[in-house]
Motif scaffolding. Sequence first.
Motif, short mmCIF file in Angstrom:
data_model
loop_
_atom_site.label_atom_id
_atom_site.label_comp_id
_atom_site.label_asym_id
_atom_site.label_seq_id
_atom_site.Cartn_x
_atom_site.Cartn_y
_atom_site.Cartn_z
N UNK A 1 0.84 -1.20 0.00
CA UNK A 1 0.00 0.00 0.00
C UNK A 1 0.87 1.24 0.00
N UNK A 2 0.59 2.15 -0.92
CA UNK A 2 1.11 3.52 -0.84
C UNK A 2 -0.06 4.39 -0.40
N UNK A 3 0.19 5.25 0.60
CA UNK A 3 -0.91 6.05 1.12
C UNK A 3 -0.43 7.46 1.46
N UNK A 4 -1.37 8.36 1.45
CA UNK A 4 -1.12 9.75 1.84
C UNK A 4 -2.32 10.27 2.61
N UNK A 5 -2.05 10.88 3.74
CA UNK A 5 -3.12 11.37 4.62
C UNK A 5 -2.89 12.85 4.89
N UNK A 6 -3.78 13.68 4.37
CA UNK A 6 -3.74 15.12 4.60
C UNK A 6 -4.79 15.47 5.65
N UNK A 7 -4.34 16.01 6.77
CA UNK A 7 -5.26 16.41 7.82
C UNK A 7 -5.34 17.93 7.84
N UNK A 8 -6.51 18.44 7.63
CA UNK A 8 -6.72 19.89 7.60
C UNK A 8 -7.71 20.28 8.69
N UNK A 9 -7.75 21.57 8.94
CA UNK A 9 -8.62 22.12 9.99
C UNK A 9 -8.34 21.49 11.34
N UNK A 10 -7.04 21.18 11.57
CA UNK A 10 -6.64 20.67 12.88
C UNK A 10 -6.98 21.71 13.94
N UNK A 11 -7.51 21.24 15.03
CA UNK A 11 -7.86 22.15 16.12
C UNK A 11 -6.62 22.49 16.90
N UNK A 12 -6.29 23.76 16.91
CA UNK A 12 -5.05 24.26 17.51
C UNK A 12 -5.37 25.45 18.40
N UNK A 13 -4.80 25.48 19.58
CA UNK A 13 -5.01 26.59 20.50
C UNK A 13 -4.02 27.70 20.19
N UNK A 14 -4.48 28.74 19.55
CA UNK A 14 -3.62 29.87 19.20
C UNK A 14 -3.38 30.71 20.45
N UNK A 15 -2.12 30.89 20.85
CA UNK A 15 -1.85 31.66 22.08
C UNK A 15 -2.36 33.10 21.98
N UNK A 16 -2.88 33.60 23.08
CA UNK A 16 -3.33 34.99 23.13
C UNK A 16 -2.12 35.90 23.35
N UNK A 17 -2.04 37.00 22.63
CA UNK A 17 -0.94 37.95 22.89
C UNK A 17 -0.99 38.45 24.33
N UNK A 18 0.17 38.61 24.94
CA UNK A 18 0.24 39.07 26.32
C UNK A 18 -0.36 40.44 26.52
N UNK A 19 -0.40 41.26 25.46
CA UNK A 19 -0.92 42.62 25.59
C UNK A 19 -2.43 42.63 25.81
N UNK A 20 -3.11 41.50 25.59
CA UNK A 20 -4.55 41.49 25.82
C UNK A 20 -4.86 41.55 27.31
N UNK A 21 -3.94 41.10 28.14
CA UNK A 21 -4.18 41.10 29.58
C UNK A 21 -5.25 40.12 30.01
N UNK A 22 -5.60 39.18 29.15
CA UNK A 22 -6.68 38.25 29.44
C UNK A 22 -6.14 36.99 30.08
N UNK A 23 -6.68 36.62 31.25
CA UNK A 23 -6.25 35.42 31.95
C UNK A 23 -7.04 34.19 31.52
N UNK A 24 -8.02 34.34 30.66
CA UNK A 24 -8.86 33.23 30.26
C UNK A 24 -8.12 32.30 29.30
#
Length: 529
Positions: free
Chosen positions: A210-233
């Motif tokens: 078997x030759x195979x290829x798996x493309x995973x898109x729309x992976x759920x990733x937690x994008x860090x909040x910039x520190x300047x937002x001051x948000x602790x959430x």
Amino acid sequence: NTATYKLQMGDHGITALAGIEALNTGSGRNISGSGINPFSTDLDFINLSTVQSPVVNSNLFSGVNFYSIFGKLDYNFQEKYYLTGVLRRDGSSRFGANSRFGVFPAVSAAWRVTGENFMQNVAWLNDLKIRGGWGEMGNSNNVDPNNQYTLYQSNRGYSFYPIQGQNSGVDEGFAQSRIGNPDAKWETSTTLNIGFDASFFNNRLEFILDWWQKDTRELLYTVPLPGVTGNRASAPSVNVAEMLNKGVDMQIITRGNFAPELTYELNVTASFLTNEIQFLADGIEFFGGQGYRGINPIRNAVGQPLSSFFGYRMIGYFNSEAEVTNHPEQEGAGLGRFKYEDVNGDGVITPDDRTFIGSPVPDFTGGVTFTLGYRGFNFETYWYTSIGNDIFNQSKWFTDFFGSFEGAAKGVRAKESWTPELGDNAAAPIWESASNVSTNGAENSWYVEDGSYLRLQRLALSYDFGGPGIESIGLRNLTLGVAANNILTFTGYEGLDPGVGGGVDTNFGIDVGNYPVTPSYMLNIGLGF
């Protein structure tokens, strides 16, 4: 619940299946109570009304719900040409109402070449089927069920106000603890595969590729909040990342007889894998992993495999004062300490000189199972190998630096630490009490070792007492056997065990003294009445 319908019309065969699936995972409830200082230790008198500081807690949690509707249609013509289509509609309560459901199609086709007339006289080829497929599959397992909600919690540490006046103390308030994302949706993996199945010489030899290829898109990733937002959430997971996996898998099976009553079977599997992160989020090229004792060797970056190792490239030790003087400026440089490469050529060693120094993703994995049978005896052995993966052996941080734990013994490498006579042949830096970037204070390639290994994972012998003898004592069958697991490992890795795992896919391949795989031995008895 499923329903199946089959129809045969001459050379045409059709099978249709439709179904629904509903399930709940993780639901439940509990109640608990606690207290201190019971007036008596007699169990007849200990309850929540006879203790000090009684506390009663209870929880009710609904878990995660899934609901799916699916259908499958199979068609074949003369048992030579095959076509299959699948369509799923999956829903998960992990996602908000905006994007709770996902639709995932798949299609595959196959051609049994040996069914053609021109193949009928090829006696050495028993079966040959060429096949291919394309399909999509959704994943929700790595999504926090609370990801869709914006949540608040009370915390006097950062949410308070003296409502009754300045001198009346403070009252606890509520602050945002999580930013919700109601638009998060299923991760989608698109897989393409092409392969064939073949058997030869009266099915004594089988080959699958078997030759195979798996493309995973729309992976759920937690994008860090910039520190300047001051948000602790907590920041929400969003669908942004993309990743590529591709490889070749193969299996070879051969079976037969060494003698009239001595049978054998050899099963060989092999897999080649390439892994690459293709996209994370706009403006983000990488994110790190979990650090240990101030060392953080993981960098998940675009264009690199998952959990790649990132740090300074060690090019030797400082073997003389002249080398210290002539080398690009490096914090903590000194005799017997690490000497790093000036990767960007700016004449000074800085964090910008860190680079990718290894990957824990193996290039090749494989296994061999060999079975022998003689009358009632059955012998089986299984070998497994992993080749091309690196390990970040951080256990050496605890054992090879006096500055990490002063007074701790470090074993054999204590005699192999740097001396002027050993120079770059030393197994470890100079034995001294110092902690800085040039000693134990930074991740570098000295920790990275080849993690390839070969392991005997199973060795077993059994005997089947078949025949009239056991029937006379009321048994249908009786089998006795012994087995041993993980009894031999061949590797050049210096740690306790090359089979290093990890907590999550984005942070693995680090050895901080993991408990090694140890041999186990079993006695097996099988009875049938």
